[in-house]
Design a protein around this motif. Structure first.
Motif, PDB file in Angstrom:
ATOM      1  N   SER A  66     -23.133  31.467 -19.055  1.00 32.83           N
ATOM      2  CA  SER A  66     -22.686  30.609 -17.972  1.00 32.83           C
ATOM      3  C   SER A  66     -21.710  29.269 -18.377  1.00 32.83           C
ATOM      4  O   SER A  66     -21.694  28.610 -19.282  1.00 32.83           O
ATOM      5  CB  SER A  66     -23.884  29.808 -17.422  1.00 32.83           C
ATOM      6  N   ASP A  67     -20.468  29.311 -17.280  1.00 32.72           N
ATOM      7  CA  ASP A  67     -19.587  28.150 -17.378  1.00 32.72           C
ATOM      8  C   ASP A  67     -19.502  27.759 -15.928  1.00 32.72           C
ATOM      9  O   ASP A  67     -19.051  28.825 -15.124  1.00 32.72           O
ATOM     10  CB  ASP A  67     -18.579  28.204 -18.310  1.00 32.72           C
ATOM     11  N   LEU A  68     -19.048  26.480 -15.542  1.00 31.83           N
ATOM     12  CA  LEU A  68     -18.437  26.254 -14.320  1.00 31.83           C
ATOM     13  C   LEU A  68     -17.105  26.899 -14.127  1.00 31.83           C
ATOM     14  O   LEU A  68     -17.002  27.275 -12.936  1.00 31.83           O
ATOM     15  CB  LEU A  68     -18.686  24.683 -13.949  1.00 31.83           C
ATOM     16  N   ASP A  71     -12.761  31.093 -16.228  1.00 24.91           N
ATOM     17  CA  ASP A  71     -12.079  31.478 -17.364  1.00 24.91           C
ATOM     18  C   ASP A  71     -12.962  31.397 -18.753  1.00 24.91           C
ATOM     19  O   ASP A  71     -13.008  32.374 -19.493  1.00 24.91           O
ATOM     20  CB  ASP A  71     -10.615  30.586 -17.737  1.00 24.91           C
ATOM     21  N   ARG A  72     -13.835  30.266 -18.831  1.00 24.74           N
ATOM     22  CA  ARG A  72     -14.634  30.203 -19.728  1.00 24.74           C
ATOM     23  C   ARG A  72     -15.842  30.820 -19.709  1.00 24.74           C
ATOM     24  O   ARG A  72     -16.145  31.589 -20.699  1.00 24.74           O
ATOM     25  CB  ARG A  72     -14.969  28.579 -19.835  1.00 24.74           C
ATOM     26  N   ARG A  73     -16.463  31.312 -18.644  1.00 26.02           N
ATOM     27  CA  ARG A  73     -17.386  32.306 -18.263  1.00 26.02           C
ATOM     28  C   ARG A  73     -17.031  33.719 -18.927  1.00 26.02           C
ATOM     29  O   ARG A  73     -17.737  34.313 -19.702  1.00 26.02           O
ATOM     30  CB  ARG A  73     -17.767  32.258 -16.928  1.00 26.02           C
ATOM     31  N   LEU A 214     -21.926   6.304 -29.258  1.00 24.58           N
ATOM     32  CA  LEU A 214     -22.581   7.109 -28.546  1.00 24.58           C
ATOM     33  C   LEU A 214     -22.374   8.582 -29.075  1.00 24.58           C
ATOM     34  O   LEU A 214     -22.949   9.579 -28.378  1.00 24.58           O
ATOM     35  CB  LEU A 214     -22.545   6.949 -27.175  1.00 24.58           C
ATOM     36  N   TYR A 215     -21.714   8.533 -30.136  1.00 25.43           N
ATOM     37  CA  TYR A 215     -21.367   9.878 -30.734  1.00 25.43           C
ATOM     38  C   TYR A 215     -21.554   9.683 -32.300  1.00 25.43           C
ATOM     39  O   TYR A 215     -20.817  10.046 -33.250  1.00 25.43           O
ATOM     40  CB  TYR A 215     -20.007  10.167 -30.887  1.00 25.43           C
ATOM     41  N   PRO A 216     -23.051   9.081 -32.502  1.00 22.38           N
ATOM     42  CA  PRO A 216     -23.286   8.937 -34.034  1.00 22.38           C
ATOM     43  C   PRO A 216     -23.597  10.030 -34.997  1.00 22.38           C
ATOM     44  O   PRO A 216     -23.740   9.842 -36.271  1.00 22.38           O
ATOM     45  CB  PRO A 216     -24.384   8.021 -33.923  1.00 22.38           C
TER      46      PRO A 216
END
Ligand SMILES: NC(=O)c1ccc[n+]([C@@H]2O[C@H](COP(=O)([O-])OP(=O)(O)OC[C@H]3O[C@@H](n4cnc5c(N)ncnc54)[C@H](O)[C@@H]3O)[C@@H](O)[C@H]2O)c1
Length: 391
Positions: A66-68, A71-73, A214-216
């Protein structure tokens, strides 16, 4: 990949580093599939989420993707040879045939999406970080313990080959009584107005103005994932520039570079950097111990080196591919870690055990960054990091 090769012979290497550190790598036979169980995965998020080896693992079948974005789906369908696309995670989790979900949606959605998977009885491997707030960390822990489902965080630093080696050396108590680690993640310009990942067709993505601490986990994993220690106290200094993304963003974040100093549960010290404005790149660590130090290779030309008291320096990292089933031994980004993350999650389900980076480890890598961010907002005040370990 930073496994620098030198003229050191295999015997020299075994003698210098010790046979045990090499065990489980070249010395091991290829693992046979332990069971004929096929885990039925749902893969969500068709960008980074398309870079794993689900379709190659002997114990896995990709049931749905799944992807919203269409193209990625379609990209996910192509990569994983899967004929069942869903328009969203929310629809995919309703499929009773999907047992577990590989969640590669944007960072701010991880907590909510993990809870959605748990609600529908699905185990989850999630991209980093685990979550962005301590409230979400509590909610995830509560839901995981109530449901008994499996959670793993796909932290690539955990399976970089020098990290695997450092973990083994730590287990053998080779560093001595004291360990100081310097851990870092540098990604120049990410989060800025002109960054291609932060703006998409004129619209802000979740990366726009995103706070470094917040990306530690790419950094904190190098300490927590090697020693198993907890980061208990933090003081974090921060710097920001005049980029428009730091003046107005979804996180009220004015910082692009942060330096945290952590005390650890074992009485050790960890210096942890996450920088978005620096002329450097990549994830790297060095571990300086009383008896042994290990330096990962770096973009400056620093080679991989193990320096142990009274012994010759060792510059080699073992080949760990033999730990994976044959079809999964393919080079990937992030130090060849992707196949290891894929396989570990599947084996934890097949063997009905906790995965290496379970929710407790994931929160021990994530929560210190959340508190570091709070410390930066208070000018570097030292703060306590709450524990999310099993009661
Ligand atoms: N080294 C690493 O571990 C590493 C590297 C890159 C990215 N990441 C992490 O992986 C995650 C994905 O990164 P990315 O660069 O692919 O991000 P991205 O924003 O490009 O892709 C996320 C995708 O998730 C999809 N999505 C969002 N909500 C959805 C829903 N409800 N249902 C279905 N699809 C949904 C979006 O449409 C999008 O295509 C992020 O959390 C990022 O932090 C980790």
């Amino acid at each position: 990949m930073s496994n620098a090769r030198t003229s050191l012979t295999r015997r020299d290497f075994l003698g210098a580093v010790g046979a045990t550190a090499l065990m489980g790598a070249a010395a091991m036979a290829a693992p046979e599939p332990k069971s004929d169980r096929m885990v039925r995965m749902g893969i969500v998020g068709g960008n980074f989420g398309a870079q794993f080896q689900w379709h190659l693992d002997p114990n896995c079948t990709v049931e749905a993707v799944s992807d919203l974005r269409t193209d990625r789906r379609e990209h996910l369908q192509h990569v994983y040879k899967c004929e069942k696309p869903y328009e969203s995670l929310e629809k995919l989790v309703l499929d009773p045939r999907v047992e577990a979900v590989a969640l590669f949606t944007g960072a701010p959605d991880h907590a909510q999406h993990v809870l959605e998977c748990f609600k529908h009885g699905k185990s989850v491997i999630s991209a980093v970080p685990a979550c962005l707030t301590l409230e979400d960390a509590h909610a995830m822990k509560e839901a995981k313990e109530r449901t008994g489902l499996t959670y793993m965080m796909a932290e690539t630093s955990y399976y970089r080959w020098p990290t695997i080696l450092a973990r083994q050396l730590w287990k053998e108590r080779r560093f001595g009584r004291f360990l100081y680690s310097e851990v870092e993640y540098y990604h120049n310009r990410i989060g800025a107005l002109q960054d291609g990942l932060s703006m998409d067709q004129g619209k802000r993505t979740w990366r726009y103005g995103y706070p470094p601490m917040l990306y530690p986990t790419h950094s904190t994993c190098f300490h927590v994932g090697v020693t198993g220690e907890r980061l208990t106290d933090v003081s974090c200094l921060a710097w920001g520039d005049d980029d428009p993304a730091l003046k107005d963003n979804a996180y009220q974040n004015p910082f692009c570079n942060q330096v945290a100093l952590f005390k650890t549960s074992g009485g050790n010290i960890c210096r942890c950097n996450v920088f978005w404005r620096v002329n450097s790149d990549g994830e790297r660590a060095q571990w300086l111990g009383e008896k042994m130090s290990m330096y990962m290779a770096g973009v400056s030309g620093q080679p991989q080196v193990i320096r142990e008291f009274g012994k010759k320096d060792v510059r080699e990292v073992p080949d760990y591919f033999p730990l994976l089933p044959e079809p999964m031994r393919i080079a990937t980004g992030h130090g060849n870690s992707h196949g290891f993350l894929t396989h570990e999650f599947l084996m934890s389900l097949v063997e009905n055990r906790a995965p290496a980076v379970d929710l407790y480890e994931a929160l021990a890598m994530t929560a210190p960054g959340i508190v570091a961010m709070a410390s930066s907002r208070k000018g570097g005040e030292q703060m306590k990091v709450p524990s999310f370990d099993k009661a």
